[in-house]
Design a protein around this motif. Structure first.
Motif, PDB file in Angstrom:
ATOM      1  N   ASN A 148       0.848  -1.193   0.000  1.00 24.62           N
ATOM      2  CA  ASN A 148       0.000   0.000   0.000  1.00 24.62           C
ATOM      3  C   ASN A 148       0.882   1.242   0.000  1.00 24.62           C
ATOM      4  O   ASN A 148       2.056   1.177   0.337  1.00 24.62           O
ATOM      5  CB  ASN A 148      -0.913  -0.011   1.221  1.00 24.62           C
ATOM      6  CG  ASN A 148      -2.055   0.976   1.090  1.00 24.62           C
ATOM      7  OD1 ASN A 148      -2.158   1.714   0.119  1.00 24.62           O
ATOM      8  ND2 ASN A 148      -2.928   0.986   2.075  1.00 24.62           N
ATOM      9  N   GLU A 149       0.288   2.354  -0.375  1.00 26.12           N
ATOM     10  CA  GLU A 149       1.012   3.632  -0.438  1.00 26.12           C
ATOM     11  C   GLU A 149       2.235   3.522  -1.347  1.00 26.12           C
ATOM     12  O   GLU A 149       3.310   4.039  -1.028  1.00 26.12           O
ATOM     13  CB  GLU A 149       1.431   4.110   0.958  1.00 26.12           C
ATOM     14  CG  GLU A 149       0.291   4.480   1.865  1.00 26.12           C
ATOM     15  CD  GLU A 149      -0.439   5.745   1.454  1.00 26.12           C
ATOM     16  OE1 GLU A 149       0.183   6.656   0.882  1.00 26.12           O
ATOM     17  OE2 GLU A 149      -1.652   5.809   1.711  1.00 26.12           O
ATOM     18  N   CYS A 150       2.086   2.849  -2.464  1.00 28.47           N
ATOM     19  CA  CYS A 150       3.191   2.687  -3.409  1.00 28.47           C
ATOM     20  C   CYS A 150       3.305   3.945  -4.264  1.00 28.47           C
ATOM     21  O   CYS A 150       2.339   4.365  -4.906  1.00 28.47           O
ATOM     22  CB  CYS A 150       2.952   1.474  -4.301  1.00 28.47           C
ATOM     23  SG  CYS A 150       2.870  -0.069  -3.383  1.00 28.47           S
ATOM     24  N   LYS A 151       4.505   4.548  -4.267  1.00 32.82           N
ATOM     25  CA  LYS A 151       4.727   5.787  -5.011  1.00 32.82           C
ATOM     26  C   LYS A 151       6.026   5.692  -5.779  1.00 32.82           C
ATOM     27  O   LYS A 151       7.037   5.217  -5.267  1.00 32.82           O
ATOM     28  CB  LYS A 151       4.784   6.976  -4.057  1.00 32.82           C
ATOM     29  CG  LYS A 151       3.478   7.201  -3.320  1.00 32.82           C
ATOM     30  CD  LYS A 151       3.566   8.351  -2.355  1.00 32.82           C
ATOM     31  CE  LYS A 151       2.244   8.498  -1.623  1.00 32.82           C
ATOM     32  NZ  LYS A 151       2.255   9.598  -0.685  1.00 32.82           N
ATOM     33  N   ASN A 152       5.981   6.173  -7.019  1.00 24.51           N
ATOM     34  CA  ASN A 152       7.215   6.262  -7.782  1.00 24.51           C
ATOM     35  C   ASN A 152       7.856   7.616  -7.457  1.00 24.51           C
ATOM     36  O   ASN A 152       7.322   8.398  -6.672  1.00 24.51           O
ATOM     37  CB  ASN A 152       6.968   6.056  -9.279  1.00 24.51           C
ATOM     38  CG  ASN A 152       6.010   7.067  -9.858  1.00 24.51           C
ATOM     39  OD1 ASN A 152       5.720   8.101  -9.260  1.00 24.51           O
ATOM     40  ND2 ASN A 152       5.495   6.779 -11.038  1.00 24.51           N
TER      41      ASN A 152
END
Length: 167
Positions: A148-152
């Motif tokens: 969860n809360e995966c950001k590039n």
């Protein structure tokens, strides 16, 4: 009174002899009635096939690792130190590949009404949902979040800029 008792005994004997036949006939007709109820009209020849979501097919969900040569990749950092990589091909917006747990899985786009980017691999059970602010990886077979809360890097810099107080 003797005549009355004799008549009563005779009637009782007739009933005793006739009753099992009457009960047997009733039980037989009841059983036949139940059988006809159970055998109702036969089901329709073919039930309507389950409609699949657009852009999705089981043929796309093979378990073999996809070829990722010539694709663009984006690394995502997620909560609790989880990391994943998404590979996209400019020519094919219907599929992506995700590297998760040292394995690359091909995923197929599923249409949504919200505008989120949703990709699934139904055989494996992976679901990727991407919105402009973050992404989430789910396991649909176990019914739990994997990441969860995966950001590039682009999403991380946008999030930092919005949280930095302006002077």
């Amino acid at each position: 009174m003797k005549n009355y008792l004799t008549a009563l005994t005779l009637v009782s004997a007739l009933f005793a002899v006739g009753m099992p036949q009457a009960f047997a006939e009733t039980a037989t007709t009841t059983a036949k009635a139940k059988k006809t109820v159970k055998k109702k009209a036969p089901a329709k020849a073919a039930a309507a096939p389950v409609a699949k979501m657009p852009f999705s097919s089981d043929a796309d969900d093979d378990e073999n690792e996809p070829e990722i040569g010539g694709t663009k990749s984006a690394d995502f950092n997620c909560e609790m130190g989880n990391k994943l990589t998404i590979y996209k091909n400019d020519d094919d917006d219907r599929h992506i590949a995700i590297r998760w747990n040292k394995r690359v899985n091909r995923m197929t786009r599923v249409a949504t009404t919200t505008g989120a980017n949703r990709f699934e691999n139904r055989k494996i059970g992976l679901v990727w949902i991407g919105i402009p602010a973050k992404g989430i990886l789910l396991d649909s077979k176990k019914g739990q979040q994997l990441a969860n809360e995966c950001k590039n890097t682009e999403q991380s810099t946008t999030a930092e800029a919005s949280t930095t107080p302006k002077s």
